[in-house]
Write a protein that holds these residues in place. Structure first.
Motif, PDB file in Angstrom:
ATOM      1  N   SER A 263       0.801  -1.135  -0.226  1.00 59.01           N
ATOM      2  CA  SER A 263       0.055  -0.073  -0.233  1.00 59.01           C
ATOM      3  C   SER A 263       1.044   1.420  -0.081  1.00 59.01           C
ATOM      4  O   SER A 263       2.051   1.183   0.307  1.00 59.01           O
ATOM      5  N   ALA A 264       0.260   2.433  -0.530  1.00 58.43           N
ATOM      6  CA  ALA A 264       1.096   3.552  -0.478  1.00 58.43           C
ATOM      7  C   ALA A 264       1.709   4.056   0.786  1.00 58.43           C
ATOM      8  O   ALA A 264       2.807   4.470   0.777  1.00 58.43           O
ATOM      9  N   GLY A 265       0.722   3.866   1.586  1.00 54.59           N
ATOM     10  CA  GLY A 265       1.168   4.240   3.201  1.00 54.59           C
ATOM     11  C   GLY A 265       2.225   3.670   3.570  1.00 54.59           C
ATOM     12  O   GLY A 265       3.243   4.105   4.263  1.00 54.59           O
ATOM     13  N   CYS A 266       2.364   2.160   3.312  1.00 51.93           N
ATOM     14  CA  CYS A 266       3.388   1.423   3.836  1.00 51.93           C
ATOM     15  C   CYS A 266       4.678   1.731   3.178  1.00 51.93           C
ATOM     16  O   CYS A 266       5.638   1.889   3.849  1.00 51.93           O
ATOM     17  N   VAL A 267       4.570   1.896   1.909  1.00 48.93           N
ATOM     18  CA  VAL A 267       5.821   2.410   1.051  1.00 48.93           C
ATOM     19  C   VAL A 267       6.229   3.548   1.739  1.00 48.93           C
ATOM     20  O   VAL A 267       7.650   3.934   1.679  1.00 48.93           O
ATOM     21  N   ALA A 268       5.389   4.643   2.023  1.00 45.40           N
ATOM     22  CA  ALA A 268       5.846   5.926   2.461  1.00 45.40           C
ATOM     23  C   ALA A 268       6.490   5.957   3.847  1.00 45.40           C
ATOM     24  O   ALA A 268       7.739   6.369   4.062  1.00 45.40           O
TER      25      ALA A 268
END
Lengths: 307, 194
Positions: free
Chosen positions: A48-53
């Motif tokens: 997920s984008a949140g995890c990547v960030a």
């Protein structure tokens, strides 16, 4: 017939999916090279984008504080089914890691069901194989078995960062000056120049306003004459000041080279100087700054496995 | 006329010497690179050798019935530690002996790791798992060190055997060096039994 078409389309979809996702070390996009704050390669959108960030932030801090250059890649499928070989080839291809060889690669391939933590030769002491395996066993594999890729990767990266940050011998000095810090130094320098300029002008102003007889501030200019010497292109300035405290008169003479009458001729360059500096410094905010790998060396340390 | 001839001689000599000294220095450089790569190979094998007693004693705690396999590993290890190859004396015979000894360790270790599959308790042991990771990592390092050794040998051999360097190489005793071939034992595929 309908069933056949359905089957065919399912089959086609499947093959397209498989073909699209199989990566080689050469075809894996290196986002770090375009933007040095991005360490996580997530081309198939598995995380997920949140995890990547969140992981990018952790790894960016790791690079800034400890000089550990890292690449975390999560893909659906890799060629040759061998996570270790893939990581080694990736490392050789890009030279991931600094001059101190503190590179780090973490790879997860969800279809090949393999994972690998690969440590550069300079990182093997901080992150020995056994510790890598322990992190994998405790933080990664349990989540991988549930198919929770986000948790598996985040927990792993977090634990690895904790271990590396706990090592006081690793310091960013090993990697030399970072670009970002170089930019900061430039800003400080510009700030210091401005401050000096302000101080000097304040001091000279104060000197000019001080009465030489009583030493108090606040001289008032009574009279000013300019005699122009066109042969030598010099202006003789004769000024008379009066001190409001003791009432004495002060005469001051000074010569200035003739200019076109602005009187600001001498003032302009010092103001423009710092401005130029600002504009140069500001260019770093225009867009993402690409990172560069510095040719780190990997000797095959680390740990990997299948789930 | 005479001075011109002498000048030509001197020019030819300097050209020859500068060429010679260049390739000579390069040969020394490549030779040293091979020595360094070889010592790295030996370091990695030594590292594996150091891991073995720990591994054996861990396995022993869970699998007492596998004495013969454990014995074989320890024997292969003690045999291999006696054989070392000096980096300056990389003769084909010595290399072969060394490779054979290390290959025996590899196959003995392979058997040991295969039988551990039968002991789920052992596999669940944290200590064993980490030891296994170290062993795997060391095997990877050995592979990498060997790859680099072979690369440096190749570079050296190409330099030493190409013309005109081969003339000087013979004069100064830079012989062709041996690569590290695949381990003995790994050429026959493992037997699979059901």
């Amino acid at each position: 017939m309908k069933r056949f078409i359905l089957f065919l389309s399912c089959f086609l979809l499947l093959t397209i999916r498989i073909q699209a996702a199989s990566y080689t070390p050469e075809s894996l996009p290196m986002v770090y090279l375009q933007d040095q704050t991005r360490h996580v390669v997530n081309p198939d959108g598995i995380l997920s984008a949140g995890c990547v960030a969140a992981m990018d932030t952790l790894l960016w801090n790791l690079e800034r504080n400890k000089g550990v250059q890292s690449v975390v890649a999560v893909v659906e499928s890799i060629e040759n089914d061998d996570c270790y070989e893939f990581c080694m080839q990736l490392a050789r291809l890009h030279g991931i890691g600094s001059k101190a060889n503190t590179g780090l690669i973490i790879l997860l391939s969800t279809q090949n069901r393999c994972y690998q933590i690969l440590t550069g030769t300079g990182l093997e002491g901080t992150l020995p194989d056994a510790i890598c395996r322990r992190i994998e066993n405790q933080k990664m594999v349990p989540f991988l078995k549930q198919g929770d890729w986000d948790q598996a990767m985040y927990q792993t990266v977090y634990s690895v960062c904790k271990v590396i940050e706990g090592d006081p011998t690793l310091i960013n000095e090993l990697t030399g000056k970072k670009k970002q810090e170089g930019g900061n130094t430039g800003l400080y320098f510009v700030g210091a120049v401005i401050l000096l300029f302000i101080l000097i002008s304040w001091y000279s102003n104060r000197q000019r306003n001080t009465c030489p007889h009583c030493g108090k501030q606040g001289l008032v200019r009574m009279n000013s004459n300019i005699i122009t010497d066109r042969i030598h292109r010099i202006e003789h300035h004769q000024e008379t000041f009066r001190c409001p405290h003791c009432g004495q008169l002060t005469h001051r003479n000074h010569d200035e080279p003739m200019d076109n009458g602005t009187g600001f001729g001498g003032m302009v360059p010092p103001i423009m100087g710092p401005w130029g500096g600002f504009r140069r410094g500001g260019s770093s905010f225009d867009g993402p700054q690409g990172g560069s790998f510095e040719g780190g060396d990997f000797g095959g340390g680390g740990s990997g496995g299948e789930f | 006329m005479k001075t011109k001839k002498i000048r030509n001689y001197i020019l030819a000599l300097t050209a020859l010497f500068s060429l010679n000294s260049c390739s000579y220095n390069e040969m020394v450089e490549k030779d040293e690179a091979v020595s360094t790569a070889w010592s790295n190979v030996e370091v990695q094998y030594q590292r594996r050798s150091d891991l073995i007693p720990n591994l054996v004693s861990t396995v022993k705690g869970y699998a007492q019935h596998e004495q013969s396999t454990l014995q074989a590993v320890m024997e292969a290890r003690s045999k291999a530690t006696q054989i070392t190859v000096d980096a300056d004396n990389l003769t084909p015979e010595k290399m072969k002996e060394y490779q054979q000894a290390q290959g025996e360790i590899s196959s003995a270790l392979g058997k040991l790791l295969a039988i551990t599959e039968n002991y789920p308790e052992l596999k669940a042991n944290q200590n064993f798992s980490e030891l296994q990771a170290q062993l795997e990592g060391t095997e990877n390092r050995i592979t990498e060190a060997r790859r680099r050794y072979n690369e440096s040998v190749q570079e050296y051999n190409v330099l030493v055997r190409s013309f005109p360097n081969n003339l000087f190489a013979k004069m100064f005793g830079f012989d062709k060096k041996e690569k590290y071939e695949a381990e003995s034992g790994s050429e026959k595929a493992p037997e699979v039994k059901f």
